[in-house]
Design a protein around this motif. Structure first.
Motif, mmCIF file in Angstrom:
data_model
loop_
_atom_site.group_PDB
_atom_site.id
_atom_site.type_symbol
_atom_site.label_atom_id
_atom_site.label_comp_id
_atom_site.label_asym_id
_atom_site.label_seq_id
_atom_site.Cartn_x
_atom_site.Cartn_y
_atom_site.Cartn_z
ATOM 1 N N VAL A 370 0.865 -1.190 0.000
ATOM 2 C CA VAL A 370 0.000 0.000 0.000
ATOM 3 C C VAL A 370 0.896 1.232 0.000
ATOM 4 C CG1 VAL A 370 -1.798 1.240 1.224
ATOM 5 C CG2 VAL A 370 -1.757 -1.267 1.263
ATOM 6 N N SER A 371 0.822 1.968 -1.079
ATOM 7 C CA SER A 371 1.757 3.083 -1.251
ATOM 8 C C SER A 371 1.226 4.038 -2.298
ATOM 9 C CB SER A 371 3.115 2.539 -1.713
ATOM 10 O OG SER A 371 3.972 3.590 -2.085
ATOM 11 N N PRO A 372 1.471 5.333 -2.131
ATOM 12 C CA PRO A 372 1.132 6.261 -3.213
ATOM 13 C C PRO A 372 2.198 6.276 -4.303
ATOM 14 C CG PRO A 372 2.095 7.486 -1.396
ATOM 15 C CD PRO A 372 2.008 6.034 -0.950
ATOM 16 N N HIS A 373 3.304 5.576 -4.111
ATOM 17 C CA HIS A 373 4.495 5.824 -4.921
ATOM 18 C C HIS A 373 4.585 5.045 -6.221
ATOM 19 C CE1 HIS A 373 6.019 8.568 -2.047
ATOM 20 N NE2 HIS A 373 6.076 7.679 -1.082
ATOM 21 N N GLY A 374 3.567 4.252 -6.525
ATOM 22 C CA GLY A 374 3.591 3.561 -7.806
ATOM 23 C C GLY A 374 4.608 2.430 -7.841
ATOM 24 N N HIS A 375 5.040 2.112 -9.053
ATOM 25 C CA HIS A 375 5.906 0.955 -9.284
ATOM 26 C C HIS A 375 7.106 0.926 -8.338
ATOM 27 C CE1 HIS A 375 7.728 -2.313 -11.426
ATOM 28 N NE2 HIS A 375 8.793 -1.602 -11.724
ATOM 29 N N ASP A 376 7.733 2.064 -8.135
ATOM 30 C CA ASP A 376 8.957 2.112 -7.328
ATOM 31 C C ASP A 376 8.726 1.799 -5.853
ATOM 32 O OD1 ASP A 376 10.996 2.417 -9.101
ATOM 33 O OD2 ASP A 376 11.340 4.549 -8.710
ATOM 34 N N ALA A 377 7.491 1.556 -5.459
ATOM 35 C CA ALA A 377 7.216 1.287 -4.048
ATOM 36 C C ALA A 377 8.052 0.132 -3.519
ATOM 37 C CB ALA A 377 5.728 1.005 -3.841
ATOM 38 N N PHE A 378 8.417 -0.813 -4.379
ATOM 39 C CA PHE A 378 9.203 -1.946 -3.876
ATOM 40 C C PHE A 378 10.629 -1.535 -3.524
ATOM 41 C CE2 PHE A 378 12.216 -3.558 -7.105
ATOM 42 C CZ PHE A 378 11.834 -2.853 -8.230
ATOM 43 N N LEU A 379 11.024 -0.333 -3.946
ATOM 44 C CA LEU A 379 12.327 0.224 -3.573
ATOM 45 C C LEU A 379 12.186 1.348 -2.560
ATOM 46 C CD1 LEU A 379 13.823 0.331 -7.192
ATOM 47 C CD2 LEU A 379 14.377 -1.317 -5.380
ATOM 48 N N ILE A 380 10.960 1.534 -2.069
ATOM 49 C CA ILE A 380 10.688 2.647 -1.147
ATOM 50 C C ILE A 380 10.041 2.150 0.147
ATOM 51 C CG2 ILE A 380 9.347 4.774 -0.829
ATOM 52 C CD1 ILE A 380 9.563 5.188 -3.902
ATOM 53 N N PHE A 382 10.082 -0.131 2.324
ATOM 54 C CA PHE A 382 10.850 -1.260 2.841
ATOM 55 C C PHE A 382 10.154 -2.008 3.980
ATOM 56 C CE2 PHE A 382 14.331 1.483 1.079
ATOM 57 C CZ PHE A 382 14.601 0.677 -0.001
ATOM 58 N N PRO A 383 9.583 -1.319 4.959
ATOM 59 C CA PRO A 383 8.954 -2.084 6.059
ATOM 60 C C PRO A 383 7.860 -3.026 5.574
ATOM 61 C CG PRO A 383 9.255 0.207 6.700
ATOM 62 C CD PRO A 383 9.574 0.127 5.233
ATOM 63 N N GLN A 384 7.028 -2.559 4.630
ATOM 64 C CA GLN A 384 5.976 -3.438 4.118
ATOM 65 C C GLN A 384 6.555 -4.619 3.364
ATOM 66 O OE1 GLN A 384 2.316 -1.888 2.246
ATOM 67 N NE2 GLN A 384 3.161 0.144 2.621
ATOM 68 N N VAL A 385 7.487 -4.313 2.454
ATOM 69 C CA VAL A 385 8.079 -5.396 1.669
ATOM 70 C C VAL A 385 8.766 -6.384 2.596
ATOM 71 C CG1 VAL A 385 9.711 -5.958 -0.172
ATOM 72 C CG2 VAL A 385 8.372 -3.846 -0.310
ATOM 73 N N ALA A 386 9.472 -5.837 3.591
ATOM 74 C CA ALA A 386 10.187 -6.690 4.542
ATOM 75 C C ALA A 386 9.219 -7.604 5.292
ATOM 76 C CB ALA A 386 10.981 -5.832 5.527
ATOM 77 N N ALA A 387 8.122 -7.039 5.749
ATOM 78 C CA ALA A 387 7.178 -7.827 6.543
ATOM 79 C C ALA A 387 6.597 -8.977 5.720
ATOM 80 C CB ALA A 387 6.061 -6.924 7.066
ATOM 81 N N HIS A 388 6.190 -8.677 4.480
ATOM 82 C CA HIS A 388 5.620 -9.719 3.625
ATOM 83 C C HIS A 388 6.670 -10.788 3.312
ATOM 84 C CE1 HIS A 388 1.923 -7.560 3.213
ATOM 85 N NE2 HIS A 388 2.457 -6.547 2.566
ATOM 86 N N LEU A 389 7.859 -10.336 3.000
ATOM 87 C CA LEU A 389 8.918 -11.244 2.598
ATOM 88 C C LEU A 389 9.320 -12.142 3.762
ATOM 89 C CD1 LEU A 389 10.753 -11.863 0.191
ATOM 90 C CD2 LEU A 389 12.277 -10.036 0.957
ATOM 91 N N ARG A 390 9.481 -11.541 4.920
ATOM 92 C CA ARG A 390 9.895 -12.292 6.112
ATOM 93 C C ARG A 390 8.887 -13.396 6.432
ATOM 94 N NH1 ARG A 390 13.012 -10.576 10.565
ATOM 95 N NH2 ARG A 390 12.929 -8.401 9.863
#
Lengths: 399, 399
Positions: A370-380, A382-390
């Motif tokens: 969940v991000s306003p940042h579009g495609h680059d959100a996966f490089l922005i 980090f806490p969300q991506v980290a939580a899902h990945l972990r």
């Protein structure tokens, strides 16, 4: 030793999304450790006796791969996680090359205690075939001619990138991968890994990507390549290394940057803010214009135009189904536990593409960034991506 | 007679969205009549004795306007509807300039029995200030120098366009407008009409547009202008009329065309279809690439690069609030019955922008154009646009 990497890696620069990303990065760092100073390694994975055949024809007799590893490979060789980078990324995913240097592009996710916990995993990250950060590509010296390949570098595909990674992993003693992880072009590699070597991919994480490049994404890449080709400094790709088609490459980057972000995030960050009138000229004096120019200049300083052309063509050729039969069947054969991540504001690889993956993969779960940042959100984000990945790795990746 | 229009209108070409649009157009035509053969008119609206002051400074001593009218002005002069065209449009909204010629860009909507029923309404359509279809602009002869203005044409704004239209309507004897109607850049004009002359605008129809140009839209225009400026044939705008910067203008058009459509519509029409291999080269051989090239070539044949630069700058300056106070108050002062139309698949002017208009305008209703085609739906989905427009005019436009 192959001359493949002779062009040498360019200086690595990572863009952050201003204070927002820095803040998030710090908040993650506060709890987790860094892998510290890392040194890229180079290894040869092809030779005249063992050339690399290319999917679209031809072969490379010399391929050098630049890579980094974080953590230790266990005795069974089965705790490795392969991290795949996006279009302008590099092998430098984590840590720093020296004190004061910028950290790797996914540093908040890779380290002791982080989502890709290097106390458990042996994380491998390599520059892709055709890249300009140390792996053989258009900026490398062609051993046959003694000069840079430039525009004569052969066409290559994401499947060729995967074959180079496979050879690298073989040489490192990696058996079955615990996971292959990537976003954007990195996600293409992860998907191709899972389709090509399902027995070797313990789990799959594909972020902000689809099963095949869309007309929309191809069209955007096409315009970017045309901007490069139209630059008089391009010379059909035969430019001197110190005379890059900076205008064209900058334009290509500007087009891409718009699609990496979103209407809302650009509006929030720039809106209709203007620069001082002294910059007035043909170009509008809006902050967004200045930002896009700046991004273009930065990319032209750190990236190579022929490489941009070659990699975007490889992306356009991305199609999991190509040569394999109906997409539905191809996806059905990718039975490993899978995590598909999508970003609702991603205009480049919209969620409809992740939905298609999700519907086709037999054992997939979905996570939304969940991000306003579009495609680059996966490089922005980090806490969300980290939580899902972990969570995915803990619950689903094979041990 | 001013020399303003001396460059002469270029040949008008209208793109359709293939069979789909043609089918819809036919289905509308089946029930309604055509305005038949129309002839553009030219009128002077500025002279040394009555110059046109420009919002950003300077003035024009000669302004010729090319316009078309359909229907008859009634005795009270209050049955006129002003139709405003988009970026690359012209005064030729309806009918044909001769047998076998292409119809006007909104022909399915303008005619006897159509949504803009010329038995009731006196429909006026004019080429905007700064255009290249017969109204004074960069391709016109500067009477002071005897040469084309080219890059020396002064900067102008949407408000300047509106002032030129106001002068035209005064000369035609039009009093209060029954409605001002426009989509995209035409919607900017409609909004500016309502904000500048609320007493004269009986009702407002704004389609696929917002109250102010977003960072996203500015960024896209900026990239398009940079593509034009980077073309060696541009010469800072001082190109010869027969030596346009076709590559740059074609690139600008390609970028724009992508944003005028949508992910879904491009996917449905082109997907990953490829052209024969003989076209293989630097550029990918996908159909979408060929389509974008073709669109660029077509635009370069019919449009002028300096005009493209000037009009997109005017669009970027679009901001209803500029110089008027808070946007909320500006919108609150626009009390006429209003119809805001939006397109859920519009990535260029997304519905969030129409929502802002709707929330601010005191007497507005909303109509959604359901279409996969993105921004261009207002030039494609004629039956829907017609139905909304007809109903609104019947129920809300002053008689």
């Amino acid at each position: 030793m192959s001359g493949g990497g002779a062009g040498g890696p360019r200086r690595l620069v990572h863009e952050t999304w201003g204070d927002h990303a820095a803040l998030l990065a710090r908040s993650v760092h506060a709890h987790d450790g860094s892998v510290g100073v890392v040194r890229p390694q180079v290894i040869d994975v092809a030779s005249p006796a063992d050339p690399l055949p290319l999917e679209l024809g031809g072969r490379l007799d010399h391929v050098a791969v630049t890579y980094e590893t974080y953590g230790e490979l266990d005795a069974r060789g089965d705790n490795a996680v392969l991290v795949c980078h996006a279009l302008t990324g590099s092998a430098h995913a984590a840590g720093r090359h020296g004190e004061g240097e910028v950290p790797g592009w996914w540093d908040p996710l890779v380290g002791p205690g982080k989502a890709l916990d290097v106390r458990e995993h042996f994380v491998v990250s390599s520059n892709v075939l055709g890249g300009c950060y140390g792996t053989t590509g258009p900026t490398s010296i062609d051993p046959a001619s003694g000069r840079r390949y430039g525009p004569d570098f052969p066409r290559f595909t994401v499947r060729d990138m995967v074959e180079v990674q496979r050879r690298l992993l073989d040489r490192l003693g990696v058996g079955r991968l615990r996971a292959v992880v990537g976003g954007s072009m990195g996600g293409m590699q992860a998907l191709e890994w899972a389709a090509t070597h399902p027995e070797r991919v313990g789990s799959l994480v594909a972020i902000g990507i689809g099963a095949r490049h869309s007309a929309w994404a191809i069209g955007l890449n096409e315009v970017a390549r045309r901007a490069i080709a139209a630059d008089p400094d391009f010379h059909g790709g035969a430019y001197r290394p110190d005379r890059q088609p900076e205008t064209g490459l900058g334009l290509a980057r500007a087009i891409a940057m718009l699609t990496y972000r979103s209407f809302d995030s650009l509006e929030a960050k720039f809106g209709r803010e203007r620069r001082p009138a002294e910059e007035e000229g043909l170009e509008a004096s809006f902050e967004i214009a200045s930002y896009l120019r700046y991004q273009g200049v930065k990319l032209a300083q750190r990236f190579d135009a022929n490489t941009y052309v070659g990699l975007t063509r490889a992306m356009d050729d991305h199609d999991l189904a190509a040569g394999r039969g109906p997409l539905r069947e191809v996806l059905a054969g990718m039975r490993m536990p899978s995590l598909v991540m999508g970003i609702p504001t991603d205009v480049l690889y919209p969620e409809v593409e992740q939905r298609q993956l999700l519907e086709g993969l037999p054992d997939a779960r979905y996570a939304r960034i969940v991000s306003p940042h579009g495609h680059d959100a996966f490089l922005i984000e980090f806490p969300q991506v980290a939580a899902h990945l972990r969570r995915f790795l803990q619950e689903r990746a094979p041990r």
